[in-house]
Design a protein around this motif. Structure first.
Motif, PDB file in Angstrom:
ATOM      1  N   UNK A  82      49.681  41.680  37.704  1.00  0.00           N
ATOM      2  CA  UNK A  82      49.193  40.260  37.751  1.00  0.00           C
ATOM      3  C   UNK A  82      48.430  39.918  36.509  1.00  0.00           C
ATOM      4  N   UNK A  83      47.820  38.798  36.575  1.00  0.00           N
ATOM      5  CA  UNK A  83      46.957  38.126  35.444  1.00  0.00           C
ATOM      6  C   UNK A  83      45.602  38.178  36.164  1.00  0.00           C
ATOM      7  N   UNK A  84      44.568  37.927  35.215  1.00  0.00           N
ATOM      8  CA  UNK A  84      43.267  37.963  35.767  1.00  0.00           C
ATOM      9  C   UNK A  84      43.339  36.380  36.757  1.00  0.00           C
ATOM     10  N   UNK A  85      43.917  35.466  36.091  1.00  0.00           N
ATOM     11  CA  UNK A  85      44.037  34.198  36.724  1.00  0.00           C
ATOM     12  C   UNK A  85      44.981  34.220  38.195  1.00  0.00           C
TER      13      UNK A  85
ATOM     14  N   UNK B  15      40.295  36.743  44.567  1.00  0.00           N
ATOM     15  CA  UNK B  15      41.531  36.352  43.912  1.00  0.00           C
ATOM     16  C   UNK B  15      41.371  34.756  43.808  1.00  0.00           C
ATOM     17  N   UNK B  16      40.935  34.186  44.949  1.00  0.00           N
ATOM     18  CA  UNK B  16      40.854  32.651  45.024  1.00  0.00           C
ATOM     19  C   UNK B  16      39.884  31.967  43.990  1.00  0.00           C
TER      20      UNK B  16
ATOM     21  N   UNK C 191      29.598  24.887  52.600  1.00  0.00           N
ATOM     22  CA  UNK C 191      29.499  24.568  51.306  1.00  0.00           C
ATOM     23  C   UNK C 191      29.925  25.516  50.537  1.00  0.00           C
ATOM     24  N   UNK C 192      29.844  26.995  50.497  1.00  0.00           N
ATOM     25  CA  UNK C 192      30.158  27.990  49.852  1.00  0.00           C
ATOM     26  C   UNK C 192      31.675  28.069  49.538  1.00  0.00           C
ATOM     27  N   UNK C 193      31.782  28.343  48.188  1.00  0.00           N
ATOM     28  CA  UNK C 193      33.208  28.461  47.740  1.00  0.00           C
ATOM     29  C   UNK C 193      33.511  30.065  47.510  1.00  0.00           C
ATOM     30  N   UNK C 194      34.665  30.342  47.329  1.00  0.00           N
ATOM     31  CA  UNK C 194      35.055  31.537  47.136  1.00  0.00           C
ATOM     32  C   UNK C 194      34.239  32.518  46.287  1.00  0.00           C
TER      33      UNK C 194
END
Lengths: 501, 187
Positions: free
Chosen positions: B35-38, A451-452, A141-144
């Motif tokens: 890049x950007x933070x997003x 990043x995700x 269930x853990x997300x990034x």
């Protein structure tokens, strides 16, 4: 499938003649290298790691786990017989174990260490089998965002247990993370920090880094000052503990197992903390605290059980989350990735035979250790008398062959040279290499999850604080950092690490 | 006048971290897309880390001036020269000289890293290591490297006996051995 079906599957996997053989080979090799003074558990595993790459994933991991237990047991042997702990987790054993040996009770001390470890191993293997599957479902269930926070916690917690300066350990983690990023960026495909070296495009070689920074650097440190070691006694007799010994060791072994199992799960090298905690507890509740430091059997039984229980339960975060709790587990992650397995919650579902086979092999490994090491103790003691200058050319040759055999690439051998030099420089500057290795393994994973998470949250960094699990993990991280940096605790921590020197 | 006191190890360690931070930071800044933070580019996270590393390095340098440290101590120069050379020599020669001679050289060079090693002992040790490696890794595990390489002139290479038939015979002995008895539990 219930736990018993799973365990049966595990034992079926681990008990095939082939896997039993690799488990045995791992335990033997681990002990063999582990008893060489000056080479700690991590260095031992790093140097034997390439040997396992010729095998299939399951056999390789089983053999590695065997090497781990063997090396740990070998470390205790040197701690007891020559007061030279290979790794900080057996440093506590040296305090009372060596005193027992000086009183002519080396055999008993070794037997107590082996029996205590075996008991702890049995209990904690069962614990891993019980707790790993439910934790896997949680982990799925853990997300990034949660993963990122968890890795941050793991890295910071590992610093709390490093020797010496906290600032330096932090810097080593960050440097490790950066080194882990060298190579091709998975998101965009652009090459990073390769400085025109074509071989860097796939990233720095994990095996060469581990062998260089741990193995070669340790050998160089040992070469600085070539003193002849004195082995206390070449004959170890009276292995079997007396009834009185058994009575005295029962309590410490039970408590040590409990403490070790609990602390081993924590990120950041639970085994070291576990043995120190067990020793402190035994000393505090003992009716004869004055005996501690003078050869108290409790001072060997408690920490050794805790140490082994912690070593085993530290597989839980690795198997469920894919996150290494200590440098040894970081090596296991590296081995899994090279074998083409992505460590994480998926392993239990996708490769049940590997998952349960590994768990079952922990128990088998412990049993083999008990069956082998006590009868073979004479051989291990002989190993201690082999001069160092004979050993390290052998080690260097086998390391070179091993690393070369991974890819058949001579560049990896030049990397050993470079990493060995850097590793030795770091040792001279009193920077512990363990955090570097953890960072190196976690670097790419951490970046990917960051990043995700940011992509999902549309660039809003507060996502790490608004998601409850992630926020909890971050708070824990800050607490650990505060606790470590608080002056009073810092002083106490320095005292603890003083004791082992 | 107060003499300048500082911990040399800490000072050098701090400087080392700063240098690494600068290398990684400047490369990220100039060569990589932020890049950007997003949607982070390949340079975002490394730049962040480099900043932290430089900061930590500066802190370590600052702390190092507050106390005096122990001296750096002996440096294993001889060990460094020879131990670090050994894998490189192996890498350079393994294709040309072949697996066996290359392992021999590697072990021989590493042997002389110790001041205690005598030349004859080193030769014997290196020979043993090479023979064992040939038996275990080349014949046993079947690593696919030529045992004797093209750099060795043919007349000398021909002196080395071909052990393959003997090894095959030994392997055959094991293959025809009766299988181990089934486990007693019968599960």
């Amino acid at each position: 499938m219930n736990i018993f079906d799973n365990l049966i599957l595990g034992f079926q996997t681990a008990a095939t003649p082939e896997n039993l053989l690799f488990c045995l080979a791992g335990v033997l090799l681990g002990t063999l290298v582990g008893v060489l003074p000056g080479l700690g558990v991590t260095a031992t595993i790093a140097m034997l790691l390439p040997l396992t790459f010729q095998l299939g994933p399951t056999s390789a991991l089983i053999m590695l786990a065997g090497i781990y237990y063997g090396a740990q047991y070998g470390g205790s042997t040197t701690a007891i017989l020559i007061n030279l702990p290979g790794e900080s987790s057996s440093a506590v054993t040296a305090i009372d174990g060596y005193q027992m040996a000086r009183k002519g009770r080396a055999g008993t001390a070794l037997a107590v260490a082996a029996l205590g470890s075996f008991f702890a191993g049995c209990v904690s293997t069962l614990l891993v089998a019980i707790f790993a599957p439910p934790l896997t479902t949680v982990a799925l269930k853990f997300g990034p965002a949660e993963y990122f926070s968890l890795m941050l916690l793991g890295l910071v917690a590992s610093i709390a247990l490093a020797h010496g300066s906290i600032l330096k350990a932090l810097a080593m983690v960050v440097l490790g993370l950066l080194l882990g990023l060298v190579g091709t960026d998975v998101f965009t495909g652009s090459e990073r920090f390769i400085f025109g070296v074509r071989e860097f495009a796939d990233g720095l070689s994990f095996v060469a880094l581990a062998v260089g920074v741990f193995g070669v650097a340790e050998i160089l440190r040992n070469l600085e000052d070539e003193k002849t070691r004195t082995v206390l006694q070449t004959k170890v007799s009276n292995l079997w503990p007396s009834k009185e010994d058994f009575r005295r060791m029962a309590g410490p072994v039970l408590r040590g197992t409990g403490i070790g199992s609990l602390l081993g799960i924590l990120p950041g090298g639970g085994a070291i903390l576990a043995s120190f905690a067990a020793y402190t507890v035994e000393k505090r509740i003992s009716k004869h605290p004055e005996e501690f430091g003078k050869g108290a059997i409790e001072g060997v039984a408690g920490p050794e059980s805790a140490n082994n229980a912690g070593a085993q339960t530290s597989f839980i975060p690795l198997l469920t989350l894919g996150i290494p709790a200590n440098p040894v587990m970081a090596l296991m992650v590296g081995a899994m990735i090279i074998q083409g397995i992505t460590p994480g919650p998926g392993v239990a579902a996708e490769k049940p035979d590997l998952f349960w086979g590994l768990i079952a092999s922990m128990w088998i490994g412990n049993l083999l250790l008990l069956l082998l090491n006590l009868p073979l103790i004479g051989l291990w003691v002989k190993m201690l008398t082999v001069p160092y200058y004979i050993l390290f050319p052998i080690i260097m040759a086998f390391c070179s062959v091993g690393v070369y055999s991974v890819n058949g690439n001579a560049f990896d051998l030049y990397s050993i040279c470079a990493f060995g030099l850097v590793g030795y420089l770091m040792l001279k500057l009193k920077c512990e290499p363990a955090p570097l290795l953890l960072g190196f393994v976690l670097g790419p994973m951490m970046e990917e999850n960051l990043r995700r998470a940011m992509l999902i949250s549309r660039g809003d960094p507060t996502t790490f604080l608004t998601r409850p699990i992630s926020a909890g993990l971050l708070i824990a991280t800050v607490l650990v950092l505060l606790v470590v940096l608080l002056p009073s605790i810092r002083k106490r921590r320095e005292e603890v690490f003083q004791e082992e020197d | 006048m107060k003499s300048l006191k500082f911990d040399l190890t800490d000072l050098l360690a701090g400087l080392m971290f700063i240098v690494f931070g600068l290398i990684f930071g400047l490369t990220s800044w100039f060569d990589l897309d932020m890049g950007t933070a997003r949607r982070m580019g390949p340079g975002y996270f490394p730049l962040l880390l480099s900043g932290v590393l430089i900061l930590l390095g500066l802190l370590i340098v600052a702390v190092s001036t507050r106390h005096e440290g122990e001296p750096i101590g002996a440096v294993a120069w001889r060990g460094m020269a020879l131990i670090l050379l050994a894998p490189v020599v192996f890498g350079v020669t393994v294709r040309g000289l072949g697996f066996g001679p290359s392992v021999f050289l590697c072990a021989l060079i590493a042997s002389f890293a110790s001041v205690k090693m005598k030349p004859v002992k080193a030769l014997i040790l290196a020979l043993c290591v090479a023979l064992f490696s040939m038996a275990a890794f080349s014949y046993g595990l079947g690593l696919p490297y030529p045992r004797i390489g093209p750099w060795i002139p043919e007349p000398i290479a021909n002196l080395v006996p071909n052990l393959s038939p003997a090894i095959a015979w030994v392997k055959g002995l094991f293959a025809s051995a009766p299988p181990p008895p089934p486990p007693a539990t019968g599960g």
